[in-house]
Design an enzyme around this catalytic site. Structure first.
Site, PDB file in Angstrom:
ATOM      1  N   LYS A  23       0.829  -1.212   0.000  1.00  0.00           N
ATOM      2  CA  LYS A  23       0.000   0.000   0.000  1.00  0.00           C
ATOM      3  C   LYS A  23       0.861   1.259   0.000  1.00  0.00           C
ATOM      4  O   LYS A  23       0.619   2.203  -0.765  1.00  0.00           O
ATOM      5  CB  LYS A  23      -0.903  -0.010   1.228  1.00  0.00           C
ATOM      6  CG  LYS A  23      -1.546   1.332   1.545  1.00  0.00           C
ATOM      7  CD  LYS A  23      -2.012   1.397   2.978  1.00  0.00           C
ATOM      8  CE  LYS A  23      -2.140   2.846   3.414  1.00  0.00           C
ATOM      9  NZ  LYS A  23      -2.578   2.983   4.800  1.00  0.00           N
ATOM     10  N   ASN A  24       1.892   1.283   0.847  1.00  0.00           N
ATOM     11  CA  ASN A  24       2.702   2.493   1.001  1.00  0.00           C
ATOM     12  C   ASN A  24       3.662   2.719  -0.159  1.00  0.00           C
ATOM     13  O   ASN A  24       4.349   3.737  -0.194  1.00  0.00           O
ATOM     14  CB  ASN A  24       3.466   2.445   2.324  1.00  0.00           C
ATOM     15  CG  ASN A  24       2.541   2.597   3.515  1.00  0.00           C
ATOM     16  OD1 ASN A  24       1.459   3.159   3.412  1.00  0.00           O
ATOM     17  ND2 ASN A  24       2.954   2.057   4.650  1.00  0.00           N
ATOM     18  N   CYS A 118      -5.386   8.148   9.901  1.00  0.00           N
ATOM     19  CA  CYS A 118      -5.502   7.505  11.207  1.00  0.00           C
ATOM     20  C   CYS A 118      -5.181   8.470  12.341  1.00  0.00           C
ATOM     21  O   CYS A 118      -4.323   9.350  12.191  1.00  0.00           O
ATOM     22  CB  CYS A 118      -4.554   6.308  11.285  1.00  0.00           C
ATOM     23  SG  CYS A 118      -5.180   4.824  10.480  1.00  0.00           S
ATOM     24  N   ARG A 123       0.933  14.442  12.645  1.00  0.00           N
ATOM     25  CA  ARG A 123       1.816  14.145  11.521  1.00  0.00           C
ATOM     26  C   ARG A 123       1.755  15.326  10.550  1.00  0.00           C
ATOM     27  O   ARG A 123       1.217  15.227   9.453  1.00  0.00           O
ATOM     28  CB  ARG A 123       1.396  12.840  10.825  1.00  0.00           C
ATOM     29  CG  ARG A 123       1.557  11.627  11.716  1.00  0.00           C
ATOM     30  CD  ARG A 123       1.445  10.342  10.923  1.00  0.00           C
ATOM     31  NE  ARG A 123       0.063  10.062  10.552  1.00  0.00           N
ATOM     32  CZ  ARG A 123      -0.312   9.012   9.814  1.00  0.00           C
ATOM     33  NH1 ARG A 123       0.594   8.181   9.350  1.00  0.00           N
ATOM     34  NH2 ARG A 123      -1.572   8.802   9.534  1.00  0.00           N
ATOM     35  N   ASP A 306       4.752   0.798  12.109  1.00  0.00           N
ATOM     36  CA  ASP A 306       3.534   0.165  11.609  1.00  0.00           C
ATOM     37  C   ASP A 306       3.374  -1.266  12.092  1.00  0.00           C
ATOM     38  O   ASP A 306       2.337  -1.889  11.851  1.00  0.00           O
ATOM     39  CB  ASP A 306       3.512   0.188  10.075  1.00  0.00           C
ATOM     40  CG  ASP A 306       3.020   1.517   9.526  1.00  0.00           C
ATOM     41  OD1 ASP A 306       2.600   2.365  10.319  1.00  0.00           O
ATOM     42  OD2 ASP A 306       3.056   1.703   8.290  1.00  0.00           O
ATOM     43  N   ARG A 398      -8.287  -0.434   5.077  1.00  0.00           N
ATOM     44  CA  ARG A 398      -7.433   0.584   4.477  1.00  0.00           C
ATOM     45  C   ARG A 398      -6.047   0.034   4.123  1.00  0.00           C
ATOM     46  O   ARG A 398      -5.346   0.601   3.298  1.00  0.00           O
ATOM     47  CB  ARG A 398      -7.268   1.778   5.425  1.00  0.00           C
ATOM     48  CG  ARG A 398      -8.539   2.600   5.641  1.00  0.00           C
ATOM     49  CD  ARG A 398      -8.268   3.827   6.502  1.00  0.00           C
ATOM     50  NE  ARG A 398      -7.130   4.552   6.001  1.00  0.00           N
ATOM     51  CZ  ARG A 398      -6.049   4.846   6.710  1.00  0.00           C
ATOM     52  NH1 ARG A 398      -5.955   4.455   7.970  1.00  0.00           N
ATOM     53  NH2 ARG A 398      -5.066   5.514   6.171  1.00  0.00           N
TER      54      ARG A 398
END
Length: 435
Positions: A23-24, A118, A123, A306, A398
């Site tokens: 995903k990232n 999230c 951030r 993560d 997600r």
């Protein structure tokens, strides 16, 4: 409609699965397509996730045409591209900020509402904005939105105060068309950055990534059509490794780049776990009980933040007391109270959690507060006695493609069910449906 995952624990996971695309890595690669002045980027192994679909809708809102089926995505960018992002989509996802650099480089201006995501602590995108300003952009904050303009970006030296992944990606993409050379120092070194660099180079960008936190970009006039492949998702891979250990099972995960998961493998081996690591897969062998270990989350190649909630769930069943220090996000302990409801013994001391292992966890109704916290609660449910219901499972969608189906494939007793109402009562509080 909101959903929950019902889990009947105590079943060892066994079998073989394939890791999804990361995903990232997929999200910044999708954003990079905006740099095409008129052309197409074909992307392979794109995971079907809520964030990916949100990014696709965001790109469509800017004028892109997107075809997406069975992991294959084709993004066609028109010559006339919009530079004002749809606020309803941007506020759904933190990664929306990744379109800022490409839009500024491609269109000379961009409007971006402050993005969402999230709830794991502050951030801010100040490092993104500071770097773009160094390249000659004019940045204003108007009614909660970033308004950026530039009459041609200029190459320069930019030192990041912190090796932020998002800032590295945004500035890297912005520099592709900048006049002269841009040198980015103290950049993030995650594998997803390298995947983005490889993609941009395949499109015609001139980039040297030294692997030491320094990236050099020489500006070019335009990019061309290209195709790229998304690397395997190291966080998903590691989550299933931990699921195997927690359940006392034995699974093999294919489509893996072993060096990307070194930090977890080393820490688990320290705790007594054993693995068979091949060129592109890893086999997790059964273990009766993991020994306590201590760790601190750090930017790559350190232990990833993560994975902190998932390994905390795992260490809740370890023999002895483990110490986990969160070194990246200051509010990434929202899962602690939920794990404790399941019988874990976790005490917080500032940004440190002391996890005293227990013999077993018990099923409970718990709520996912964010993506990785939700994954941690699912792992706990797989190991717990009796039945666990994890509410607000949309957070997990997600970042994990078909997680329920993969767990079922491994023998896990899991089921996705709608909750009784939008305002489902969990832990004595009414939780609202995910937006």
């Amino acid at each position: 409609m909101d959903y929950k995952m019902k889990i009947t624990g105590g079943v060892p996971l066994r079998g073989k699965i394939e890791a999804q695309g990361a995903k990232n890595a997929a999200l910044p690669i999708m954003a990079a397509s905006l740099l095409l002045k008129s052309g197409t980027l074909n992307i392979h192994k794109v995971p079907r996730l809520h964030d990916v679909l949100t990014m696709a809708d965001l790109l469509r809102g800017l004028g892109a045409e997107i075809q997406y089926e069975k992991g294959e995505m084709s993004i066609s960018i028109p010559e006339d591209l919009s530079w004002e992002t749809p606020s309803n989509l941007v506020r759904k996802m933190r990664a929306s900020s990744l379109v800022l650099g490409p839009l500024l480089a491609r269109c000379g201006r961009a409007v971006l509402p402050l993005p969402g995501g999230c709830s794991i602590g502050s951030r801010p995108i100040d490092l993104h904005l500071k770097g773009l300003s160094r390249m000659g952009a004019s940045i204003d904050l108007v009614h909660g939105a970033v308004h950026a303009t530039a009459n041609g970006l200029k190459g320069c030296r930019i030192y990041l105060d912190f090796p932020s992944v998002g800032a590295t990606e945004n500035l890297l993409m912005a520099a592709v068309f900048a006049e002269g050379e841009t040198v980015l120092e103290n950049t993030a070194r995650e594998p997803e950055i390298t995947n983005l660099v490889q993609t941009l180079k395949s499109m015609g960008a001139s980039i040297e990534e030294e692997g030491t936190g320094v990236i050099r970009i020489k500006g070019v006039d335009e990019l061309h059509d290209a195709e790229t492949i998304v690397i395997p998702d190291r966080i998903e891979t590691c989550t299933y490794i931990l699921a195997s250990i927690m359940s006392g099972g034995e699974i093999e995960i294919e489509n893996v780049i072993p060096q990307h998961i070194d930090s977890l493998i080393a820490k688990l081996e320290e705790g007594g776990a054993s693995f068979t690591v091949k060129n592109d897969s890893v086999i997790v062998h059964p273990i009766n009980r993991l020994k306590a270990v201590s760790l601190k989350t750090m930017p790559y190649p350190g232990f990833p933040t993560d994975l902190q909630p998932q390994i905390m769930a795992t260490l809740a069943l370890a023999d002895g007391a483990s110490v986990i220090q969160e070194g990246v996000f200051q509010a990434r302990f929202l899962h602690v109270s939920e794990l404790n409801r399941m019988g874990a013994r976790i005490e917080l001391q500032g940004n440190t959690a002391v996890v005293t292992g227990v013999e077993h966890l018990v099923g409970a109704d718990v709520s996912a507060t964010d993506l990785r916290a939700g994954a941690a609660l699912i792992l706990a449910g797989l190991a717990a006695k009796d039945e666990t219901c994890v509410y607000h499972i949309g957070h997990v969608w997600r970042g994990y493609e078909d997680m329920d189906k993969k767990l079922q494939q491994l023998g896990g007793q899991v089921e996705i069910m709608p909750t009784e109402s939008v305002g489902t009562k969990v832990n004595g509080a009414v939780m609202k449906e995910d937006s």
